[in-house]
Design a protein around this motif. Structure first.
Motif, PDB file in Angstrom:
ATOM      1  N   THR A  74       0.698  -1.351  -0.049  1.00  0.00           N
ATOM      2  CA  THR A  74      -0.012  -0.081   0.051  1.00  0.00           C
ATOM      3  C   THR A  74       0.773   1.090   0.134  1.00  0.00           C
ATOM      4  O   THR A  74       0.417   2.023  -0.719  1.00  0.00           O
ATOM      5  CB  THR A  74      -1.070   0.057   1.450  1.00  0.00           C
ATOM      6  N   ASN A  75       1.804   1.279   0.325  1.00  0.00           N
ATOM      7  CA  ASN A  75       3.105   2.802   0.980  1.00  0.00           C
ATOM      8  C   ASN A  75       3.817   1.833  -0.735  1.00  0.00           C
ATOM      9  O   ASN A  75       5.138   2.763  -0.541  1.00  0.00           O
ATOM     10  CB  ASN A  75       3.917   2.121   2.025  1.00  0.00           C
ATOM     11  N   THR A  76       4.102   1.121  -1.486  1.00  0.00           N
ATOM     12  CA  THR A  76       5.437   0.928  -2.627  1.00  0.00           C
ATOM     13  C   THR A  76       5.186   1.728  -4.111  1.00  0.00           C
ATOM     14  O   THR A  76       3.968   2.406  -4.649  1.00  0.00           O
ATOM     15  CB  THR A  76       5.748   0.132  -2.930  1.00  0.00           C
ATOM     16  N   LEU A  77       6.224   2.192  -4.384  1.00  0.00           N
ATOM     17  CA  LEU A  77       6.537   2.712  -5.717  1.00  0.00           C
ATOM     18  C   LEU A  77       6.679   1.529  -6.310  1.00  0.00           C
ATOM     19  O   LEU A  77       7.473   1.080  -5.587  1.00  0.00           O
ATOM     20  CB  LEU A  77       7.211   3.952  -5.927  1.00  0.00           C
ATOM     21  N   PRO A  85       0.945   5.167  -4.823  1.00  0.00           N
ATOM     22  CA  PRO A  85      -0.407   5.794  -3.974  1.00  0.00           C
ATOM     23  C   PRO A  85      -1.118   6.471  -3.770  1.00  0.00           C
ATOM     24  O   PRO A  85      -0.151   7.479  -4.369  1.00  0.00           O
ATOM     25  CB  PRO A  85       0.603   5.126  -2.508  1.00  0.00           C
ATOM     26  N   ALA A  86      -2.556   6.619  -4.004  1.00  0.00           N
ATOM     27  CA  ALA A  86      -2.965   7.890  -3.871  1.00  0.00           C
ATOM     28  C   ALA A  86      -2.607   8.771  -3.288  1.00  0.00           C
ATOM     29  O   ALA A  86      -2.401  10.073  -4.024  1.00  0.00           O
ATOM     30  CB  ALA A  86      -4.578   8.052  -4.234  1.00  0.00           C
ATOM     31  N   PHE A  87      -1.862   8.496  -2.348  1.00  0.00           N
ATOM     32  CA  PHE A  87      -1.391   9.791  -1.756  1.00  0.00           C
ATOM     33  C   PHE A  87      -0.194  10.138  -1.644  1.00  0.00           C
ATOM     34  O   PHE A  87       0.406  11.051  -1.460  1.00  0.00           O
ATOM     35  CB  PHE A  87      -1.202   9.213  -0.080  1.00  0.00           C
ATOM     36  N   SER A  88       0.908   9.052  -2.964  1.00  0.00           N
ATOM     37  CA  SER A  88       2.516   9.669  -2.526  1.00  0.00           C
ATOM     38  C   SER A  88       2.198  11.301  -3.941  1.00  0.00           C
ATOM     39  O   SER A  88       1.484  11.385  -4.741  1.00  0.00           O
ATOM     40  CB  SER A  88       2.756   8.491  -4.165  1.00  0.00           C
ATOM     41  N   PRO A  89       3.463  11.578  -3.737  1.00  0.00           N
ATOM     42  CA  PRO A  89       4.143  13.048  -4.092  1.00  0.00           C
ATOM     43  C   PRO A  89       4.626  12.740  -5.328  1.00  0.00           C
ATOM     44  O   PRO A  89       4.286  13.340  -6.519  1.00  0.00           O
ATOM     45  CB  PRO A  89       4.948  13.652  -3.570  1.00  0.00           C
ATOM     46  N   SER A 142      10.304  -2.178  -6.878  1.00  0.00           N
ATOM     47  CA  SER A 142       9.285  -1.389  -5.412  1.00  0.00           C
ATOM     48  C   SER A 142      10.230  -1.056  -4.583  1.00  0.00           C
ATOM     49  O   SER A 142      10.978  -1.246  -4.266  1.00  0.00           O
ATOM     50  CB  SER A 142       8.781  -2.235  -5.365  1.00  0.00           C
ATOM     51  N   VAL A 143       9.109   0.095  -4.639  1.00  0.00           N
ATOM     52  CA  VAL A 143       9.949   0.568  -2.933  1.00  0.00           C
ATOM     53  C   VAL A 143       9.513   1.215  -2.267  1.00  0.00           C
ATOM     54  O   VAL A 143       8.214   1.781  -2.676  1.00  0.00           O
ATOM     55  CB  VAL A 143      10.746   2.540  -3.779  1.00  0.00           C
ATOM     56  N   ASP A 144       9.538   1.523  -0.852  1.00  0.00           N
ATOM     57  CA  ASP A 144       9.122   1.392   0.415  1.00  0.00           C
ATOM     58  C   ASP A 144       9.019   2.773   0.328  1.00  0.00           C
ATOM     59  O   ASP A 144      10.049   3.029   0.966  1.00  0.00           O
ATOM     60  CB  ASP A 144       8.380   0.533   1.409  1.00  0.00           C
ATOM     61  N   VAL A 145       7.878   3.800   0.111  1.00  0.00           N
ATOM     62  CA  VAL A 145       8.367   5.513   0.382  1.00  0.00           C
ATOM     63  C   VAL A 145       7.099   6.472   1.507  1.00  0.00           C
ATOM     64  O   VAL A 145       7.329   7.661   1.713  1.00  0.00           O
ATOM     65  CB  VAL A 145       8.135   5.919  -0.946  1.00  0.00           C
ATOM     66  N   GLY A 146       6.416   5.460   1.738  1.00  0.00           N
ATOM     67  CA  GLY A 146       5.806   5.616   2.877  1.00  0.00           C
ATOM     68  C   GLY A 146       4.356   6.462   2.909  1.00  0.00           C
ATOM     69  O   GLY A 146       3.947   6.236   1.091  1.00  0.00           O
ATOM     70  N   LYS A 147       4.928   7.798   3.367  1.00  0.00           N
ATOM     71  CA  LYS A 147       3.731   8.786   2.812  1.00  0.00           C
ATOM     72  C   LYS A 147       4.770   9.950   2.549  1.00  0.00           C
ATOM     73  O   LYS A 147       3.543  10.777   1.996  1.00  0.00           O
ATOM     74  CB  LYS A 147       3.194   9.129   4.229  1.00  0.00           C
ATOM     75  N   GLY A 148       5.724   9.899   1.990  1.00  0.00           N
ATOM     76  CA  GLY A 148       6.835  10.944   1.441  1.00  0.00           C
ATOM     77  C   GLY A 148       7.862  10.150   0.921  1.00  0.00           C
ATOM     78  O   GLY A 148       6.937   9.615   0.027  1.00  0.00           O
TER      79      GLY A 148
END
Ligand code: NAP
Length: 354
Positions: A33-36, A82-86, A106-112
């Motif tokens: 859910t938090n990955t690019l 993810p929809a909230f990703s910058p 794939s990279v876990d970027v959290g919310k940032g």
């Protein structure tokens, strides 16, 4: 969407050397859910990859156990986010993530932003890949760990390597005087073109005296700071002024056998010796590491940093072992960049090749 299989370099067990690497067909990375999901356009082999494949890196004890896909530094194009990703699909990005020797990562970027940033305006993906995480590592080591100040002199060991070429440029941008230390004339020439006026070769015994002579010409007894990504702390202390600092970043020259340094040398120089471990610092202090990335990105976007792309051309996952071999035999200046797939930024003029 990624295909059902992709090419990658899978480490199923630690190997004796990069000559044993195999190109495999592997499933694409899992998306959380938090990955690019990123289609890799370029990847750069680094010294860390040579250590990881052989199980010789400190991270191999805990974080990096087989099976894993090799490779850390990359540039590429976002496929999904993810929809909230910058980040949005189609963005060209670069950074560090485990599994970069493949067609997708794939990279876990959290919310940032995590360990990924947009390719700076005017840069190609290849150039961004050559900088990879080295910019943030070297900025953190010089600015945060060593507290380098404007007007000070920093001695950069391994100055022609992937971390070293960026460390020199960061120090120059911070207003420091840089002395670069390298193993051959080609690397020395690249450093001079980069604006490093003083370059010393460390293949001859007594090179530390040359550094001291350069400082004596300026009326100083030694350098203020040493950036050591090679593993020469004893030599670093010899070059240091009283009360100077050594930042230990890596051990490229040690082949796993660590240096033993007399504590009296640290006392006699009143030296500060500090280690800087970017990944671990990020795990413990993510907000500080985010700020370090941001400060480095300002330098890159202001034109203070030029990627140093090694001149040899490498194409496809199958060429990664050849690039690793060139790195291993110390031919590479800056970073070797392997083209993995088409790059939508490739039309940008490569203005920063030195
Ligand atoms: N602390 C951290 O967070 C962090 C992050 C990334 C990497 N590292 C570490 O930093 C070190 C340098 O990484 P890098 O990516 O800059 O490596 P690199 O691109 O291979 O550069 C290393 C440089 O070290 C010099 N060197 C001297 N003796 C060597 C030897 N026996 N074998 C290989 N190189 C030798 C080479 O320059 P000459 O040929 O001119 O001598 C080379 O240009 C590695 O130990 C890596 O694990 C640390």
């Amino acid at each position: 969407m990624a295909p059902s299989q992709m090419k990658g370099i899978l480490i199923e067990k630690f190997l004796k050397s990069h000559h044993e690497l195999q190109i495999c067909s592997v499933p694409p990375p899992l998306i959380g859910t938090n990955t690019l999901l990123i289609r890799i356009t370029h990847t750069s082999p680094t010294h860390v990859d040579l250590l990881y494949l052989a199980g010789k890196h400190q991270n191999n004890r805990r974080h990096m156990r087989p099976p894993f896909i090799l490779g850390t530094d990359f540039a590429g194009t976002v496929v999904s986010s993810p929809a909230f990703s910058p980040f949005k699909p189609g963005d060209n990005v670069f950074g560090v993530a485990q599994g970069a020797f493949a067609e997708y990562v794939s990279v876990d970027v959290g919310k940032g932003y995590g360990s990924v940033r947009r390719v700076p305006r005017g840069w190609t993906n290849a150039e961004a890949c050559a900088v990879g995480v080295s910019g943030a590592v070297s900025y953190g080591a010089l600015a945060a760990a060593a507290q380098l100040q404007k007007g000070e002199t920093v001695l950069v060991l391994g100055a022609g390597g992937g971390l070293g070429v960026i460390a020199c440029q960061i120090a120059l941008a911070m207003g420091a005087h840089v002395i670069g230390v390298v193993g051959d004339k080609e690397k020395a020439a690249v450093l001079r073109r980069m604006g490093v006026e003083d370059v010393v070769g460390y293949n001859l015994p007594g090179w530390e005296d040359k550094v001291k002579a350069l400082m004596a010409e300026k009326g100083k007894e030694g350098v203020d700071v040493v950036y050591d990504s090679v593993g020469k702390v004893e030599s670093s202390l010899r070059c240091l002024r009283y009360g100077g600092r050594v930042v230990i970043v890596g051990f490229a020259a040690r082949n796993g056998v660590m240096e033993k340094v007399g504590m009296n040398r640290i006392l006699l120089k009143g030296a500060g010796v500090v280690g800087y471990r970017f990944g671990e610092h990020g795990r413990r202090h993510p907000e500080e590491t985010e700020a370090i990335w941001d400060e480095f990105m300002k330098m890159a976007e202001n034109g203070n940093i030029k990627a140093v792309v090694y001149e040899e051309r490498y194409k496809g996952v199958q060429d990664i072992p050849r690039a690793l071999e060139d790195l291993h035999v110390r031919k590479v200046i800056g970073r070797a960049v392997v083209t993995i797939s088409e790059d939508s930024s490739a039309q940008t003029v490569n203005s920063s090749k030195l």
